[in-house]
Design a protein around this motif. Sequence first.
Motif, PDB file in Angstrom:
ATOM      1  N   ALA A  65       0.815  -1.211   0.000  1.00 45.93           N
ATOM      2  CA  ALA A  65       0.000   0.000   0.000  1.00 45.93           C
ATOM      3  C   ALA A  65       0.851   1.265   0.000  1.00 45.93           C
ATOM      4  O   ALA A  65       0.387   2.332  -0.421  1.00 45.93           O
ATOM      5  N   SER A  66       2.092   1.147   0.458  1.00 46.11           N
ATOM      6  CA  SER A  66       2.969   2.319   0.532  1.00 46.11           C
ATOM      7  C   SER A  66       3.661   2.629  -0.796  1.00 46.11           C
ATOM      8  O   SER A  66       4.280   3.682  -0.934  1.00 46.11           O
ATOM      9  N   GLU A  67       3.548   1.726  -1.767  1.00 43.36           N
ATOM     10  CA  GLU A  67       4.202   1.949  -3.045  1.00 43.36           C
ATOM     11  C   GLU A  67       3.499   3.064  -3.816  1.00 43.36           C
ATOM     12  O   GLU A  67       2.266   3.153  -3.802  1.00 43.36           O
ATOM     13  N   PRO A  68       4.244   3.935  -4.488  1.00 40.33           N
ATOM     14  CA  PRO A  68       3.645   5.133  -5.093  1.00 40.33           C
ATOM     15  C   PRO A  68       2.602   4.850  -6.171  1.00 40.33           C
ATOM     16  O   PRO A  68       1.700   5.662  -6.381  1.00 40.33           O
ATOM     17  N   GLN A  69       2.699   3.725  -6.850  1.00 41.73           N
ATOM     18  CA  GLN A  69       1.738   3.438  -7.907  1.00 41.73           C
ATOM     19  C   GLN A  69       0.395   2.955  -7.365  1.00 41.73           C
ATOM     20  O   GLN A  69      -0.593   2.901  -8.098  1.00 41.73           O
ATOM     21  N   VAL A  70       0.342   2.588  -6.071  1.00 43.71           N
ATOM     22  CA  VAL A  70      -0.910   2.121  -5.457  1.00 43.71           C
ATOM     23  C   VAL A  70      -1.667   3.347  -4.953  1.00 43.71           C
ATOM     24  O   VAL A  70      -1.324   3.932  -3.927  1.00 43.71           O
ATOM     25  N   ILE A  71      -2.704   3.738  -5.675  1.00 41.68           N
ATOM     26  CA  ILE A  71      -3.404   4.977  -5.345  1.00 41.68           C
ATOM     27  C   ILE A  71      -4.445   4.782  -4.251  1.00 41.68           C
ATOM     28  O   ILE A  71      -4.809   5.740  -3.560  1.00 41.68           O
ATOM     29  N   THR A  72      -4.953   3.550  -4.099  1.00 38.58           N
ATOM     30  CA  THR A  72      -5.965   3.268  -3.086  1.00 38.58           C
ATOM     31  C   THR A  72      -5.823   1.827  -2.634  1.00 38.58           C
ATOM     32  O   THR A  72      -5.609   0.937  -3.450  1.00 38.58           O
ATOM     33  N   THR A  73      -5.957   1.620  -1.321  1.00 37.14           N
ATOM     34  CA  THR A  73      -6.034   0.274  -0.762  1.00 37.14           C
ATOM     35  C   THR A  73      -7.321   0.175   0.049  1.00 37.14           C
ATOM     36  O   THR A  73      -7.576   1.021   0.920  1.00 37.14           O
ATOM     37  N   LEU A  74      -8.138  -0.809  -0.250  1.00 38.69           N
ATOM     38  CA  LEU A  74      -9.435  -0.961   0.402  1.00 38.69           C
ATOM     39  C   LEU A  74      -9.519  -2.301   1.118  1.00 38.69           C
ATOM     40  O   LEU A  74      -9.219  -3.341   0.523  1.00 38.69           O
ATOM     41  N   THR A  75      -9.918  -2.272   2.381  1.00 40.64           N
ATOM     42  CA  THR A  75     -10.283  -3.505   3.069  1.00 40.64           C
ATOM     43  C   THR A  75     -11.790  -3.685   2.952  1.00 40.64           C
ATOM     44  O   THR A  75     -12.525  -2.737   2.667  1.00 40.64           O
ATOM     45  N   ASN A  76     -12.251  -4.892   3.212  1.00 34.98           N
ATOM     46  CA  ASN A  76     -13.644  -5.209   2.897  1.00 34.98           C
ATOM     47  C   ASN A  76     -14.655  -4.619   3.870  1.00 34.98           C
ATOM     48  O   ASN A  76     -15.809  -4.407   3.506  1.00 34.98           O
ATOM     49  N   HIS A  77     -14.246  -4.358   5.108  1.00 35.84           N
ATOM     50  CA  HIS A  77     -15.220  -3.980   6.137  1.00 35.84           C
ATOM     51  C   HIS A  77     -14.920  -2.640   6.799  1.00 35.84           C
ATOM     52  O   HIS A  77     -15.313  -2.413   7.943  1.00 35.84           O
ATOM     53  N   ASP A  78     -14.235  -1.761   6.116  1.00 30.96           N
ATOM     54  CA  ASP A  78     -13.839  -0.494   6.705  1.00 30.96           C
ATOM     55  C   ASP A  78     -15.034   0.465   6.758  1.00 30.96           C
ATOM     56  O   ASP A  78     -15.579   0.838   5.718  1.00 30.96           O
ATOM     57  N   PRO A  79     -15.466   0.897   7.967  1.00 27.73           N
ATOM     58  CA  PRO A  79     -16.623   1.792   8.054  1.00 27.73           C
ATOM     59  C   PRO A  79     -16.379   3.178   7.472  1.00 27.73           C
ATOM     60  O   PRO A  79     -17.319   3.936   7.236  1.00 27.73           O
ATOM     61  N   ASP A  80     -15.113   3.522   7.213  1.00 29.44           N
ATOM     62  CA  ASP A  80     -14.800   4.836   6.644  1.00 29.44           C
ATOM     63  C   ASP A  80     -14.830   4.835   5.121  1.00 29.44           C
ATOM     64  O   ASP A  80     -14.676   5.896   4.501  1.00 29.44           O
ATOM     65  N   ILE A  81     -15.019   3.670   4.509  1.00 26.68           N
ATOM     66  CA  ILE A  81     -15.068   3.588   3.050  1.00 26.68           C
ATOM     67  C   ILE A  81     -16.514   3.617   2.581  1.00 26.68           C
ATOM     68  O   ILE A  81     -17.332   2.791   3.007  1.00 26.68           O
ATOM     69  N   ARG A  82     -16.837   4.572   1.742  1.00 29.51           N
ATOM     70  CA  ARG A  82     -18.188   4.734   1.221  1.00 29.51           C
ATOM     71  C   ARG A  82     -18.290   4.122  -0.175  1.00 29.51           C
ATOM     72  O   ARG A  82     -17.284   4.000  -0.882  1.00 29.51           O
ATOM     73  N   PRO A  83     -19.501   3.752  -0.594  1.00 29.71           N
ATOM     74  CA  PRO A  83     -19.666   3.332  -1.997  1.00 29.71           C
ATOM     75  C   PRO A  83     -19.179   4.425  -2.938  1.00 29.71           C
ATOM     76  O   PRO A  83     -19.427   5.610  -2.718  1.00 29.71           O
ATOM     77  N   GLN A  84     -18.464   4.018  -3.954  1.00 29.46           N
ATOM     78  CA  GLN A  84     -17.840   4.989  -4.852  1.00 29.46           C
ATOM     79  C   GLN A  84     -17.429   4.277  -6.141  1.00 29.46           C
ATOM     80  O   GLN A  84     -17.500   3.048  -6.234  1.00 29.46           O
ATOM     81  N   VAL A  85     -16.962   5.060  -7.110  1.00 31.81           N
ATOM     82  CA  VAL A  85     -16.410   4.513  -8.345  1.00 31.81           C
ATOM     83  C   VAL A  85     -14.989   5.031  -8.483  1.00 31.81           C
ATOM     84  O   VAL A  85     -14.743   6.238  -8.399  1.00 31.81           O
ATOM     85  N   ILE A  86     -14.057   4.111  -8.669  1.00 30.87           N
ATOM     86  CA  ILE A  86     -12.656   4.448  -8.876  1.00 30.87           C
ATOM     87  C   ILE A  86     -12.305   4.111 -10.314  1.00 30.87           C
ATOM     88  O   ILE A  86     -12.584   2.994 -10.776  1.00 30.87           O
ATOM     89  N   THR A  87     -11.703   5.034 -11.019  1.00 28.77           N
ATOM     90  CA  THR A  87     -11.350   4.818 -12.426  1.00 28.77           C
ATOM     91  C   THR A  87      -9.841   4.767 -12.586  1.00 28.77           C
ATOM     92  O   THR A  87      -9.135   5.676 -12.124  1.00 28.77           O
ATOM     93  N   LEU A  88      -9.371   3.690 -13.209  1.00 26.82           N
ATOM     94  CA  LEU A  88      -7.953   3.564 -13.570  1.00 26.82           C
ATOM     95  C   LEU A  88      -7.834   3.748 -15.075  1.00 26.82           C
ATOM     96  O   LEU A  88      -8.527   3.082 -15.850  1.00 26.82           O
ATOM     97  N   THR A  89      -6.944   4.632 -15.492  1.00 31.44           N
ATOM     98  CA  THR A  89      -6.780   4.892 -16.924  1.00 31.44           C
ATOM     99  C   THR A  89      -5.557   4.131 -17.441  1.00 31.44           C
ATOM    100  O   THR A  89      -4.717   3.664 -16.685  1.00 31.44           O
TER     101      THR A  89
END
Length: 273
Positions: free
Chosen positions: A249-273
């Motif tokens: 997760a600390s590597e610069p190319q990793v823009i987001t790391t998500l765990t499955n049950h994190d209450p701080d993560i909301r439904p969203q759409v992430i786009t990778l180009t």
Amino acid sequence: MTDIKIHVLHTGLVQVDAGLPFHDKFRNPLAFTGLFRSHVHQLTLPVSSYLIEHPKGLVLIDTGWHERVRQSQWQELGLQMQINKAYLPAGWSVREQLATLGYQPQDIDYLMLSHLHSDHASGLPLVKDAQHILVSQNEWDAAQHDHLRYIAKMWRGVDVQTYDFTASELGPFHQSFDLFGDGSLQFIYVPGHSRGLAATLIQGTSGQQVLLASDTGYAQTSIDHLYTPGIVVNRAEALQSIAWVQQKASEPQVITTLTNHDPDIRPQVITLT
């Protein structure tokens, strides 16, 4: 289409004792069961699934709760409801959310199961018409013999196929599975919480990556502090897996790391180009 769109979906809620997501914060080794502990320690967490619109196919990861839990948690979970209490608000089931996005189960090219615990596989019958349904061979083998951690009726009558992890540069044990053979969608062997747990690494053509850490840890604080889950089959492997997630997760190319049950993560759409 060259972009990869990752839809982060909440396909249920689970109420658990705080010892289940954060074992290392509690000295009581059975804290995760909630037995003899006050309801003050109860947490309500999201249950996430991920719909990936990929140039090579539509991919769903995990299924959340079945709609049956709205009528009877006991019918769906049996004794497991003593540890995991399941809730599924209206419109949240994987079937309902796919329909909202304009898809039917048969539109899914690959349904990938990170593992077969109930909060990840309960909704499987709702999307059993997916073209291919895959789980790691390690996880499938474990589920055939462990009737405490797994509920086999959840995949009864479903055509589940398996894949093998193979040697690679990825993961704490250097094993992964490359779905499309091009490095854009890889499933990484991160055992500990379960025998065949898979994290998911998604890479766009620009080289940017998103890491779906599944249940190696339950929240960002798990990654930050190396908190392993309360439920594990191997604590040492679980620690190695969450440590790998922290490093990756600390590597610069990793823009987001998500765990499955994190209450701080909301439904969203992430786009990778």
